[in-house]
Design a protein around this motif. Structure first.
Motif, PDB file in Angstrom:
ATOM      1  N   LEU A 423    -110.790  32.424 -85.505  1.00  0.00           N
ATOM      2  CA  LEU A 423    -111.769  33.207 -84.744  1.00  0.00           C
ATOM      3  C   LEU A 423    -112.050  34.538 -85.427  1.00  0.00           C
ATOM      4  O   LEU A 423    -113.192  35.027 -85.415  1.00  0.00           O
ATOM      5  CB  LEU A 423    -111.254  33.459 -83.325  1.00  0.00           C
ATOM      6  CG  LEU A 423    -111.136  32.253 -82.395  1.00  0.00           C
ATOM      7  CD1 LEU A 423    -110.497  32.679 -81.076  1.00  0.00           C
ATOM      8  CD2 LEU A 423    -112.502  31.646 -82.144  1.00  0.00           C
ATOM      9  N   VAL A 424    -111.028  35.129 -86.022  1.00  0.00           N
ATOM     10  CA  VAL A 424    -111.199  36.418 -86.701  1.00  0.00           C
ATOM     11  C   VAL A 424    -112.160  36.271 -87.878  1.00  0.00           C
ATOM     12  O   VAL A 424    -113.083  37.078 -88.044  1.00  0.00           O
ATOM     13  CB  VAL A 424    -109.831  36.960 -87.184  1.00  0.00           C
ATOM     14  CG1 VAL A 424    -110.020  38.209 -88.039  1.00  0.00           C
ATOM     15  CG2 VAL A 424    -108.938  37.274 -85.995  1.00  0.00           C
ATOM     16  N   TYR A 425    -111.949  35.247 -88.693  1.00  0.00           N
ATOM     17  CA  TYR A 425    -112.793  35.061 -89.866  1.00  0.00           C
ATOM     18  C   TYR A 425    -114.254  34.845 -89.467  1.00  0.00           C
ATOM     19  O   TYR A 425    -115.169  35.446 -90.038  1.00  0.00           O
ATOM     20  CB  TYR A 425    -112.307  33.869 -90.687  1.00  0.00           C
ATOM     21  CG  TYR A 425    -110.880  33.998 -91.181  1.00  0.00           C
ATOM     22  CD1 TYR A 425    -110.388  35.232 -91.605  1.00  0.00           C
ATOM     23  CD2 TYR A 425    -110.030  32.890 -91.209  1.00  0.00           C
ATOM     24  CE1 TYR A 425    -109.083  35.348 -92.061  1.00  0.00           C
ATOM     25  CE2 TYR A 425    -108.724  33.007 -91.665  1.00  0.00           C
ATOM     26  CZ  TYR A 425    -108.256  34.244 -92.081  1.00  0.00           C
ATOM     27  OH  TYR A 425    -106.961  34.361 -92.527  1.00  0.00           O
ATOM     28  N   VAL A 426    -114.453  33.986 -88.489  1.00  0.00           N
ATOM     29  CA  VAL A 426    -115.819  33.691 -88.046  1.00  0.00           C
ATOM     30  C   VAL A 426    -116.459  34.918 -87.414  1.00  0.00           C
ATOM     31  O   VAL A 426    -117.614  35.259 -87.711  1.00  0.00           O
ATOM     32  CB  VAL A 426    -115.818  32.506 -87.065  1.00  0.00           C
ATOM     33  CG1 VAL A 426    -117.225  32.277 -86.511  1.00  0.00           C
ATOM     34  CG2 VAL A 426    -115.296  31.249 -87.734  1.00  0.00           C
ATOM     35  N   SER A 427    -115.723  35.605 -86.551  1.00  0.00           N
ATOM     36  CA  SER A 427    -116.272  36.781 -85.875  1.00  0.00           C
ATOM     37  C   SER A 427    -116.581  37.897 -86.855  1.00  0.00           C
ATOM     38  O   SER A 427    -117.582  38.609 -86.715  1.00  0.00           O
ATOM     39  CB  SER A 427    -115.293  37.275 -84.807  1.00  0.00           C
ATOM     40  OG  SER A 427    -115.803  38.402 -84.143  1.00  0.00           O
ATOM     41  N   LEU A 428    -115.713  38.061 -87.863  1.00  0.00           N
ATOM     42  CA  LEU A 428    -115.961  39.095 -88.865  1.00  0.00           C
ATOM     43  C   LEU A 428    -117.262  38.828 -89.608  1.00  0.00           C
ATOM     44  O   LEU A 428    -118.072  39.742 -89.823  1.00  0.00           O
ATOM     45  CB  LEU A 428    -114.790  39.152 -89.843  1.00  0.00           C
ATOM     46  CG  LEU A 428    -114.847  40.251 -90.920  1.00  0.00           C
ATOM     47  CD1 LEU A 428    -114.870  41.626 -90.279  1.00  0.00           C
ATOM     48  CD2 LEU A 428    -113.668  40.124 -91.870  1.00  0.00           C
ATOM     49  N   ALA A 429    -117.474  37.577 -89.996  1.00  0.00           N
ATOM     50  CA  ALA A 429    -118.704  37.231 -90.705  1.00  0.00           C
ATOM     51  C   ALA A 429    -119.931  37.416 -89.824  1.00  0.00           C
ATOM     52  O   ALA A 429    -120.980  37.884 -90.283  1.00  0.00           O
ATOM     53  CB  ALA A 429    -118.623  35.788 -91.207  1.00  0.00           C
ATOM     54  N   LEU A 430    -119.799  37.057 -88.535  1.00  0.00           N
ATOM     55  CA  LEU A 430    -120.943  37.144 -87.627  1.00  0.00           C
ATOM     56  C   LEU A 430    -121.165  38.552 -87.089  1.00  0.00           C
ATOM     57  O   LEU A 430    -122.243  38.845 -86.550  1.00  0.00           O
ATOM     58  CB  LEU A 430    -120.768  36.168 -86.466  1.00  0.00           C
ATOM     59  CG  LEU A 430    -120.732  34.681 -86.848  1.00  0.00           C
ATOM     60  CD1 LEU A 430    -120.502  33.822 -85.616  1.00  0.00           C
ATOM     61  CD2 LEU A 430    -122.035  34.275 -87.541  1.00  0.00           C
ATOM     62  N   SER A 431    -120.169  39.441 -87.218  1.00  0.00           N
ATOM     63  CA  SER A 431    -120.314  40.808 -86.719  1.00  0.00           C
ATOM     64  C   SER A 431    -120.998  41.732 -87.721  1.00  0.00           C
ATOM     65  O   SER A 431    -121.573  42.745 -87.330  1.00  0.00           O
ATOM     66  CB  SER A 431    -118.940  41.394 -86.363  1.00  0.00           C
ATOM     67  OG  SER A 431    -118.333  40.676 -85.317  1.00  0.00           O
ATOM     68  N   VAL A 432    -120.924  41.374 -89.006  1.00  0.00           N
ATOM     69  CA  VAL A 432    -121.533  42.236 -90.025  1.00  0.00           C
ATOM     70  C   VAL A 432    -123.045  42.372 -89.829  1.00  0.00           C
ATOM     71  O   VAL A 432    -123.576  43.491 -89.893  1.00  0.00           O
ATOM     72  CB  VAL A 432    -121.197  41.703 -91.436  1.00  0.00           C
ATOM     73  CG1 VAL A 432    -121.953  42.507 -92.490  1.00  0.00           C
ATOM     74  CG2 VAL A 432    -119.704  41.789 -91.689  1.00  0.00           C
ATOM     75  N   PRO A 433    -123.798  41.280 -89.580  1.00  0.00           N
ATOM     76  CA  PRO A 433    -125.237  41.456 -89.352  1.00  0.00           C
ATOM     77  C   PRO A 433    -125.549  42.378 -88.185  1.00  0.00           C
ATOM     78  O   PRO A 433    -126.493  43.180 -88.260  1.00  0.00           O
ATOM     79  CB  PRO A 433    -125.724  40.022 -89.078  1.00  0.00           C
ATOM     80  CG  PRO A 433    -124.725  39.145 -89.722  1.00  0.00           C
ATOM     81  CD  PRO A 433    -123.423  39.851 -89.585  1.00  0.00           C
ATOM     82  N   SER A 434    -124.751  42.277 -87.106  1.00  0.00           N
ATOM     83  CA  SER A 434    -124.990  43.158 -85.959  1.00  0.00           C
ATOM     84  C   SER A 434    -124.792  44.620 -86.346  1.00  0.00           C
ATOM     85  O   SER A 434    -125.579  45.491 -85.942  1.00  0.00           O
ATOM     86  CB  SER A 434    -124.036  42.792 -84.813  1.00  0.00           C
ATOM     87  OG  SER A 434    -124.229  41.458 -84.407  1.00  0.00           O
TER      88      SER A 434
END
Length: 508
Positions: A423-434
């Motif tokens: 979850l951390v890896y996925v969330s980190l990748a998806l949080s950068v655009p925000s």
């Protein structure tokens, strides 16, 4: 030792297998490729964009178009940068004798090279026009001298430049011995002999080095060409046709001071940094903005700032969300209530207005932007982690760990945390655009760090300046860059989620 080597070997094998699977994912490879290109451009920014994106103003005329637009317009209406000389100072004697002609009908005036005297801009070395009268000789009246450039400036364009600037440093000494000294800087067309005055000054006393403002944008220059028309463009008047142009400096000595009759007189006018620069209407890959700053340099250096803010703000948000989610999910009870209610309170607050208020109070520095975006972006991830931890702590392997006496900290770090890292890896990748979009939104609204450039600030400048939106090469590239980088992280996030979630991978 053997156990440690075994763990390391196992970790390396897992990593290799991950990349093998990742390289079969088209979306992940596309996202990684975009990210690698963006990161490479950001890293080598000083090599491919030598102009400072904030401080280097007027590298060309303001609102200059990209140079490649000339290919589609047949070079009509575009001019490029030109300058009279590449070495405007006088570092050696030959730089005076080889590049400038000195003429005077008076034997009292001569030219010399001052090796140890120079302007603060270029240092030692200057051309000295010297008036000398020995003791016992009478006043000579008015005499003059000319310093003219040998090599003319070839202007081949039908259209005028955006602006011109004439650089010059001047120093006057011993002027008190004369009635006055007049210095006039003008430009002359070689073909028809037409001359235009750029600058004129009367010296009645000695003066240390000064750099007069000689620009076609200045009010003084416009007054010289037309005292009654403030809209006149001196660049359009002077460079109205293709021709060759030479600079001429007229120094006029008035030896009429009766107190100095038959006394020794030495008066010197030192000149340095002499050059004529024409700033064109086409420049570089992406042209220039309203201050004549290189938009390509802004794009390249903007990649640094946008990626830096996005990555660090996302990292802060993910770390905080992970800690809060782990504590709330595993400890439970009053800790869970306090943390989740605090999360709910922050979730209902409008993020953008809150950021506007906080940044307006704390100041729009780059550090403040990163910290505030990160500290206001962890709530959703904390709730996701909490729900996963609530499920994990009921699993048999957690109960087994408790049965053998493992403490809470050991269970969280050794058993729970590894199971939520996907979850951390996925969330980190998806949080950068925000985070990138949030920084761009704040910069677009004017809350940017004034010492750096970002893609959001470029969009702000383009819409804030009159006529900026007409220059599509100014606002379109940063907008596309924000979209591409955001999409790259989203593609990476989906690819990582697909790889780390076997059920998802099998279904797709």
């Amino acid at each position: 030792m053997a156990a440690s080597k075994s763990k390391t070997s196992f970790a390396i094998k897992r990593l290799v297998n991950f990349f093998k699977i990742f390289l079969t994912n088209k979306r992940g490879v596309l996202g990684l490729a975009i990210l690698v290109v963006s990161s490479t451009i950001a890293i080598i920014a000083p090599l491919i964009a030598p102009n400072d994106p904030v401080q280097a103003t007027y590298v060309a005329g303001d609102f200059a178009a990209p140079i490649w637009l000339k290919w589609f317009s047949g070079e009509q209406g575009f001019t490029e940068n030109l300058q009279l000389t590449n070495e405007p100072g006088f570092p050696t004697m030959t730089s005076v004798t080889n590049e400038w002609n000195f003429t005077s009908a008076s034997e009292n005036i001569g030219i010399a090279y001052e090796q140890n005297v120079g302007s603060p801009v270029s240092g030692p070395g200057s051309a000295e026009i010297l008036f000398r009268r020995l003791a016992g000789y009478p006043l000579v009246g008015s005499v003059e001298a000319h310093l003219t450039s040998k090599k003319p400036l070839n202007f081949p364009y039908e259209s005028p430049p955006k602006l011109f600037i004439c650089d010059m440093s001047i120093q006057a000494s011993g002027v008190e011995n004369l009635q006055a000294v007049y210095v006039t800087l003008s430009i002359r067309l070689v073909e028809n002999g037409t001359s235009y005055v750029f600058w004129h000054k009367k010296f009645t006393s000695s003066q240390n080095w000064t750099q007069p403002l000689i620009s076609s944008y200045s009010r003084q220059m416009k007054n010289i060409f037309s005292p009654t028309d403030p809209t006149i463009d001196p660049a359009r008047v002077v460079f109205s046709q293709p021709d060759q142009y030479v600079l001429d400096i007229l120094v006029y000595f008035e030896d009429m001071n009766p107190d100095m009759d038959e006394k020794k007189v030495e008066t010197a006018i030192c000149i340095d940094d002499l050059n004529l620069k024409l700033y064109g209407t086409a420049y570089g890959i992406l042209g220039t903005d309203h201050w004549g700053r290189d938009i390509w340099s802004q794009m390249v250096y903007g990649a640094r700032i946008s990626l830096f803010v996005g990555l660090f703000a996302a990292f802060i948000g993910v770390v905080i969300g992970l800690i809060v989610g782990l504590a709330a999910g595993y400890v439970g009870f009053i800790v869970d209530e306090i943390l989740m209610r605090s999360t709910d309170i922050l979730l209902v607050l409008p993020t953008l207005p809150l950021l506007l208020v906080l940044i307006a109070v704390l100041g729009p520095s780059l550090v403040n932007l990163i910290i505030l975006i990160g500290f206001l972006g962890w709530m959703g991830f904390a709730r996701v982690v909490r729900s996963q931890v609530l499920s994990l702590k009921e699993r048999p392997f957690i109960e087994a760990a408790k049965a053998v006496g493992a403490g809470k900290f050991h269970i969280i770090t050794k058993h729970v945390l590894p199971n939520v890292m996907s979850l951390v890896y996925v969330s980190l990748a998806l949080s950068v655009p925000s985070a990138i979009l949030m920084e761009a939104a704040l910069s677009f609204l004017g809350l940017f760090d004034p010492t750096v450039i970002s893609w959001g600030r470029m969009l702000h400048d383009a819409q804030a300046i009159e006529g900026g939106l007409d220059k599509w090469w100014w606002w379109l590239p940063p907008g596309l860059a924000i979209a591409l980088v955001s999409v790259s992280f989203i593609l990476l996030g989906y690819a990582i989620d697909e790889i780390l979630n076997p059920k998802l991978r099998k279904r797709r």
